[in-house]
Design an enzyme around this catalytic site. Structure first.
Site, short mmCIF file in Angstrom:
data_model
loop_
_atom_site.label_atom_id
_atom_site.label_comp_id
_atom_site.label_asym_id
_atom_site.label_seq_id
_atom_site.Cartn_x
_atom_site.Cartn_y
_atom_site.Cartn_z
N THR A 36 -4.38 5.96 -21.78
CA THR A 36 -4.21 4.64 -21.19
C THR A 36 -2.81 4.18 -21.59
OG1 THR A 36 -5.30 3.77 -23.16
CG2 THR A 36 -6.60 3.87 -21.14
N LYS A 49 -2.71 0.57 -24.89
CA LYS A 49 -3.16 0.50 -26.29
C LYS A 49 -1.91 0.56 -27.18
CE LYS A 49 -7.87 2.14 -25.47
NZ LYS A 49 -8.01 2.84 -24.18
N GLU A 92 -0.42 4.83 -0.49
CA GLU A 92 -1.15 6.09 -0.68
C GLU A 92 -0.20 7.28 -0.57
OE1 GLU A 92 -2.73 3.70 1.21
OE2 GLU A 92 -4.92 4.00 1.09
N ASP A 150 -7.00 13.58 -24.97
CA ASP A 150 -7.04 12.18 -24.52
C ASP A 150 -6.44 11.36 -25.65
OD1 ASP A 150 -7.66 9.56 -24.02
OD2 ASP A 150 -9.71 9.94 -23.35
N TYR A 174 0.86 -1.20 0.00
CA TYR A 174 0.00 0.00 0.00
C TYR A 174 0.89 1.24 0.00
CZ TYR A 174 -4.99 -0.79 0.27
OH TYR A 174 -6.29 -1.06 -0.05
N ARG A 191 -2.28 -2.62 -18.49
CA ARG A 191 -3.45 -1.77 -18.34
C ARG A 191 -3.12 -0.68 -17.33
NH1 ARG A 191 -6.86 -4.53 -21.16
NH2 ARG A 191 -8.37 -2.87 -21.07
N1 DSN Z 1 -12.57 0.54 -24.40
C1 DSN Z 1 -11.65 1.44 -25.08
C2 DSN Z 1 -11.57 1.15 -26.54
O1 DSN Z 1 -11.78 0.02 -26.92
O2 DSN Z 1 -11.30 2.05 -27.30
C3 DSN Z 1 -11.97 2.85 -24.82
O3 DSN Z 1 -11.99 3.07 -23.47
#
Ligand code: DSN
Length: 438
Positions: A222, A225, A53, A196, A51, A231
């Site tokens: 994120t 991707k 924080e 974003d 932990y 993730r």
């Molecule tokens: N779920 C994501 C995507 O597939 O683009 C977006 O958050």
């Protein structure tokens, strides 16, 4: 996985099945990728026990001497990779990163503006089903018939509603984002511009798409991707952002913890640090370039063979096929049976519904990670078109109450389809030559 195997055969077997599915199938969902073995290793460490924080040097619990080093490395690598003065690597994922932006710079009830979900935008950019439209007054902008952002509308809406925050970024948009154009509109009305870049982060790092850093105040993404990490989520504040509000970094930190989250996922932070280390290497630039080359090749070949692509092509890693009203789900199911995974998706001016939309969304980050190039993209396009032919005669019932039963029957029919079984075998043979994990 010798311990899981010994202790929990049920979970072991399902993990094995999923890994085999990933190995033997072609993954075209554009938001997915294949994290490196080093990233996966970091995720599976005892760092998950801790932990922490707070932030490096200012924690609420003891025993942070190594966690602080890890998080500081992740922070510094993110800053170096994107050329920004500030980063927060604690968001559990992209939605939390976006929510933190609202908390940091908006008051509940403030007006915000983002791209509509049916036009490719993200839920958290103010879509009606998202909490972001419950807590804030969300205005949505759209794309034109040709699938490109409608700047006349964006400018008019911005001037009329004077949002505090404008989002640029999407989950299903195939053209490059003109960050400079957005900045001009946002600056004119004194709004925060937040980019974003969840989908295109890897393309920006590779230098094949322009960076929003000179134009946006805040950047969210994120990490799993095109960036190819675990993730997770990240938030960056730019020099422009700090000029607008020198406290912006601190406000973002506070919004993540304690406003929205508790302890960071330290194993995830370590894996993000590893992925950022990989993205800093020159080989990542080659990877990013190849993603786009592959996407353009796949798009060209699909169009040559008669597929209708939204916006007639792509500038990035993804494309949208217009399959005809409500037909996206049929193609998704049939391709699944052939070992090719993509997702049903709405298309601009959608005439069906988000659950039974007219399009499919597909992309090349995963297949590029496996080392596939133009010849494989052309082969994938041929398979997709063959599958499309197999479903030509099938129609989703107009009566909504009949659809679920119809789709069950459709799955059974597709499972028995010899052409799909043959393609699945060919897909498996190709995948063996390009292993996801060696
Ligand atoms: N779920 C994501 C995507 O597939 O683009 C977006 O958050």
């Amino acid at each position: 996985m010798k311990n899981i195997k010994k202790q929990d055969k049920q979970i072991y077997q399902v993990i094995q099945n999923e890994v085999q599915r990933q190995q033997e199938g072609i993954e075209l969902i554009p938001s997915e990728n294949i994290a490196s073995p080093a990233v996966i290793e970091a995720l599976g460490t005892p760092l998950t026990n801790k932990y922490s924080e707070g932030y490096p040097g200012a924690r609420y619990y003891g025993g942070q001497e190594y966690i602080d080093v890890i998080e500081t490395l992740a922070i510094e690598r993110a800053k170096k990779l994107f050329g920004v003065p500030y980063s927060n690597v604690q968001p559990y994922s992209g939605s939390l990163a976006n929510l933190a932006v609202y908390v940091a710079i908006c008051e509940p009830g403030d007006t915000i503006m983002g791209q509509g979900l049916l036009d490719g935008g993200h839920l958290t950019h103010g879509w009606k089903a998202s909490a972001t439209s419950m807590f804030y007054n969300a205005i949505q902008y759209h794309v034109k018939e040709n699938g490109r952002l409608d700047f006349e509308e964006i400018e008019a809406l911005a001037k009329k509603h004077k949002p505090r925050l404008i989002w640029v970024g999407a989950t299903a948009y195939v053209r490059e984002f003109p960050f400079q154009k957005f900045a001009k509109i946002a600056d004119e009305i004194g709004a925060y511009l937040v980019a974003d870049i969840a989908h295109v982060a890897g393309l920006i790092v590779a230098g094949v798409h322009k960076s929003p850093v000179p134009y946006a105040h805040i950047i969210t993404m994120t990490t799993h991707k095109t960036l190819r990490g675990p993730r997770g989520g990240m938030i960056l504040v730019t020099e422009k952002g700090l000029k607008k509000d020198p406290e912006l970094g601190k406000k973002i930190n506070r919004a993540i913890f304690p406003n929205l989250q508790g302890g960071p996922h330290d194993h995830q932070t370590a894996a993000i640090a590893v992925a950022l280390g990989e993205a800093l290497k020159p080989s990542f630039k080659t990877y990013g370039k190849q993603i786009i080359i592959n996407a353009k090749t796949l798009a060209e070949e699909l169009m040559n063979k008669g597929a209708k692509l939204v916006s007639k092509g792509t500038d990035n890693h993804m494309m949208l096929i217009d399959c005809g009203i409500g037909r996206g789900v049929l193609l998704e199911i049939a391709l699944d049976m052939a070992g090719i995974t993509l997702n049903k998706n709405t298309i601009p001016r959608e005439q069906a519904s988000p659950f039974y939309p007219s399009g499919v969304r597909l992309g090349t980050p995963s297949v590029t990670t496996r080392g596939m190039k133009a010849p494989q993209m052309r082969q994938i396009a041929r398979w997709i078109m063959q599958v499309m032919k197999e479903i030509e005669k099938h129609e989703l019932p107009e009566n909504k109450t009949e659809r679920s039963k119809y789709l069950q029957e459709f799955k059974t029919i597709m499972k028995k389809n010899k052409e799909l079984t043959r393609i699945k075998q060919e897909v498996k043979t190709l995948c063996k030559k390009f292993p996801a994990y060696k």
